[in-house]
Design a protein around this motif. Sequence first.
Motif, PDB file in Angstrom:
ATOM      1  N   LEU A  15       4.154  -1.906   0.878  1.00  0.00           N
ATOM      2  CA  LEU A  15       4.271  -2.083  -0.568  1.00  0.00           C
ATOM      3  C   LEU A  15       3.185  -2.996  -1.130  1.00  0.00           C
ATOM      4  O   LEU A  15       2.851  -2.906  -2.309  1.00  0.00           O
ATOM      5  CB  LEU A  15       5.654  -2.610  -0.925  1.00  0.00           C
ATOM      6  CG  LEU A  15       6.802  -1.639  -0.647  1.00  0.00           C
ATOM      7  CD1 LEU A  15       8.149  -2.315  -0.871  1.00  0.00           C
ATOM      8  CD2 LEU A  15       6.673  -0.392  -1.503  1.00  0.00           C
ATOM      9  N   ALA A  16       2.620  -3.861  -0.303  1.00  0.00           N
ATOM     10  CA  ALA A  16       1.556  -4.763  -0.739  1.00  0.00           C
ATOM     11  C   ALA A  16       0.168  -4.112  -0.648  1.00  0.00           C
ATOM     12  O   ALA A  16      -0.798  -4.653  -1.186  1.00  0.00           O
ATOM     13  CB  ALA A  16       1.576  -6.042   0.104  1.00  0.00           C
ATOM     14  N   ARG A  17       0.059  -2.959   0.010  1.00  0.00           N
ATOM     15  CA  ARG A  17      -1.236  -2.258   0.115  1.00  0.00           C
ATOM     16  C   ARG A  17      -1.705  -1.792  -1.261  1.00  0.00           C
ATOM     17  O   ARG A  17      -0.920  -1.564  -2.160  1.00  0.00           O
ATOM     18  CB  ARG A  17      -1.114  -1.019   1.000  1.00  0.00           C
ATOM     19  CG  ARG A  17      -0.992  -1.297   2.441  1.00  0.00           C
ATOM     20  CD  ARG A  17      -0.982   0.022   3.200  1.00  0.00           C
ATOM     21  NE  ARG A  17      -0.480  -0.181   4.545  1.00  0.00           N
ATOM     22  CZ  ARG A  17      -0.061   0.784   5.328  1.00  0.00           C
ATOM     23  NH1 ARG A  17      -0.091   2.040   4.919  1.00  0.00           N
ATOM     24  NH2 ARG A  17       0.380   0.514   6.535  1.00  0.00           N
ATOM     25  N   ALA A  18      -3.011  -1.587  -1.361  1.00  0.00           N
ATOM     26  CA  ALA A  18      -3.568  -0.984  -2.573  1.00  0.00           C
ATOM     27  C   ALA A  18      -3.224   0.500  -2.583  1.00  0.00           C
ATOM     28  O   ALA A  18      -3.120   1.137  -1.532  1.00  0.00           O
ATOM     29  CB  ALA A  18      -5.082  -1.168  -2.601  1.00  0.00           C
ATOM     30  N   VAL A  19      -3.038   1.036  -3.757  1.00  0.00           N
ATOM     31  CA  VAL A  19      -2.720   2.457  -3.910  1.00  0.00           C
ATOM     32  C   VAL A  19      -3.766   3.315  -3.204  1.00  0.00           C
ATOM     33  O   VAL A  19      -3.439   4.343  -2.610  1.00  0.00           O
ATOM     34  CB  VAL A  19      -2.615   2.818  -5.418  1.00  0.00           C
ATOM     35  CG1 VAL A  19      -2.619   4.307  -5.632  1.00  0.00           C
ATOM     36  CG2 VAL A  19      -1.380   2.181  -6.020  1.00  0.00           C
ATOM     37  N   ALA A  20      -5.018   2.889  -3.231  1.00  0.00           N
ATOM     38  CA  ALA A  20      -6.105   3.654  -2.611  1.00  0.00           C
ATOM     39  C   ALA A  20      -5.867   3.910  -1.122  1.00  0.00           C
ATOM     40  O   ALA A  20      -6.340   4.913  -0.585  1.00  0.00           O
ATOM     41  CB  ALA A  20      -7.430   2.923  -2.797  1.00  0.00           C
ATOM     42  N   THR A 102      -1.074  -2.304  -6.459  1.00  0.00           N
ATOM     43  CA  THR A 102      -0.268  -2.216  -5.240  1.00  0.00           C
ATOM     44  C   THR A 102       0.662  -1.006  -5.267  1.00  0.00           C
ATOM     45  O   THR A 102       1.019  -0.493  -6.325  1.00  0.00           O
ATOM     46  CB  THR A 102       0.597  -3.480  -5.051  1.00  0.00           C
ATOM     47  OG1 THR A 102       1.553  -3.542  -6.112  1.00  0.00           O
ATOM     48  CG2 THR A 102      -0.249  -4.741  -4.993  1.00  0.00           C
ATOM     49  N   VAL A 103       1.052  -0.601  -4.079  1.00  0.00           N
ATOM     50  CA  VAL A 103       2.014   0.483  -3.932  1.00  0.00           C
ATOM     51  C   VAL A 103       3.334   0.084  -4.592  1.00  0.00           C
ATOM     52  O   VAL A 103       3.991   0.907  -5.227  1.00  0.00           O
ATOM     53  CB  VAL A 103       2.208   0.851  -2.440  1.00  0.00           C
ATOM     54  CG1 VAL A 103       3.345   1.833  -2.255  1.00  0.00           C
ATOM     55  CG2 VAL A 103       0.904   1.394  -1.856  1.00  0.00           C
ATOM     56  N   ARG A 104       3.718  -1.189  -4.481  1.00  0.00           N
ATOM     57  CA  ARG A 104       4.945  -1.669  -5.139  1.00  0.00           C
ATOM     58  C   ARG A 104       4.866  -1.448  -6.649  1.00  0.00           C
ATOM     59  O   ARG A 104       5.805  -0.970  -7.265  1.00  0.00           O
ATOM     60  CB  ARG A 104       5.190  -3.152  -4.853  1.00  0.00           C
ATOM     61  CG  ARG A 104       6.439  -3.684  -5.574  1.00  0.00           C
ATOM     62  CD  ARG A 104       6.675  -5.165  -5.340  1.00  0.00           C
ATOM     63  NE  ARG A 104       6.845  -5.498  -3.945  1.00  0.00           N
ATOM     64  CZ  ARG A 104       7.953  -5.271  -3.223  1.00  0.00           C
ATOM     65  NH1 ARG A 104       8.981  -4.683  -3.786  1.00  0.00           N
ATOM     66  NH2 ARG A 104       8.012  -5.617  -1.960  1.00  0.00           N
ATOM     67  N   HIS A 105       3.728  -1.778  -7.250  1.00  0.00           N
ATOM     68  CA  HIS A 105       3.553  -1.573  -8.693  1.00  0.00           C
ATOM     69  C   HIS A 105       3.693  -0.088  -9.025  1.00  0.00           C
ATOM     70  O   HIS A 105       4.373   0.286  -9.990  1.00  0.00           O
ATOM     71  CB  HIS A 105       2.190  -2.094  -9.152  1.00  0.00           C
ATOM     72  CG  HIS A 105       1.882  -1.764 -10.573  1.00  0.00           C
ATOM     73  ND1 HIS A 105       2.438  -2.439 -11.639  1.00  0.00           N
ATOM     74  CD2 HIS A 105       1.096  -0.793 -11.106  1.00  0.00           C
ATOM     75  CE1 HIS A 105       2.003  -1.910 -12.764  1.00  0.00           C
ATOM     76  NE2 HIS A 105       1.187  -0.905 -12.476  1.00  0.00           N
ATOM     77  N   ALA A 106       3.066   0.768  -8.235  1.00  0.00           N
ATOM     78  CA  ALA A 106       3.142   2.220  -8.467  1.00  0.00           C
ATOM     79  C   ALA A 106       4.573   2.718  -8.324  1.00  0.00           C
ATOM     80  O   ALA A 106       5.042   3.520  -9.145  1.00  0.00           O
ATOM     81  CB  ALA A 106       2.218   2.959  -7.503  1.00  0.00           C
ATOM     82  N   ALA A 107       5.278   2.242  -7.308  1.00  0.00           N
ATOM     83  CA  ALA A 107       6.671   2.655  -7.095  1.00  0.00           C
ATOM     84  C   ALA A 107       7.546   2.190  -8.253  1.00  0.00           C
ATOM     85  O   ALA A 107       8.414   2.942  -8.727  1.00  0.00           O
ATOM     86  CB  ALA A 107       7.190   2.108  -5.770  1.00  0.00           C
TER      87      ALA A 107
END
Length: 176
Positions: A15-20, A102-107
């Motif tokens: 979840l902390a990874r970048a969306v990329a 972040t993936v968390r932001h996208a989710a």
Amino acid sequence: MEQQPGAVHGEQEVLARAVAAVMRTAAVTISVDETVLVAWELLERSGSRHLPAVRADGRCAGLLDRADVAVACAAPAATLSTLRVDELLSGHRPALVHVEETVRHAADLMSCTEVDALPVLDEDGRLAGVLTAADIVAALAGHPVRKEPADTRPRAPSTVLPGLPTRRGYRGTAVP
């Protein structure tokens, strides 16, 4: 059910990874000037559930969903050749993310806007890829990122256009 000691740590890491790092970079796109019929054909040929629409300058105008295009294709056949992609997008402010978020932001954004896919933009605001809920689940499960377009599955293209009756004696399946 007991949680594994490292499971929460692994989920937090994803979840902390970048969306990329999680998104698929290959995406079938369509110009906002194309017809809805062309959009349907691209969705059928690619097997995708989502189709990013781009402007002439390469900037993303939004994301078409297969269901939205199918509903539009229920219009009388005579109007389908004039109905443009940008007309389907009008009135919709697209939810989108940038590659560094972040993936968390996208989710969280997917959850709040009740969508299952987001266009991902690069630093210049151009389409960099598509992030789907399935991509996030795959990353959480530890699967490597796949490079093919999001939500694709191999299948034969349909020979029946939406909004048109089937040919006489046609033995295939009609478009849903």
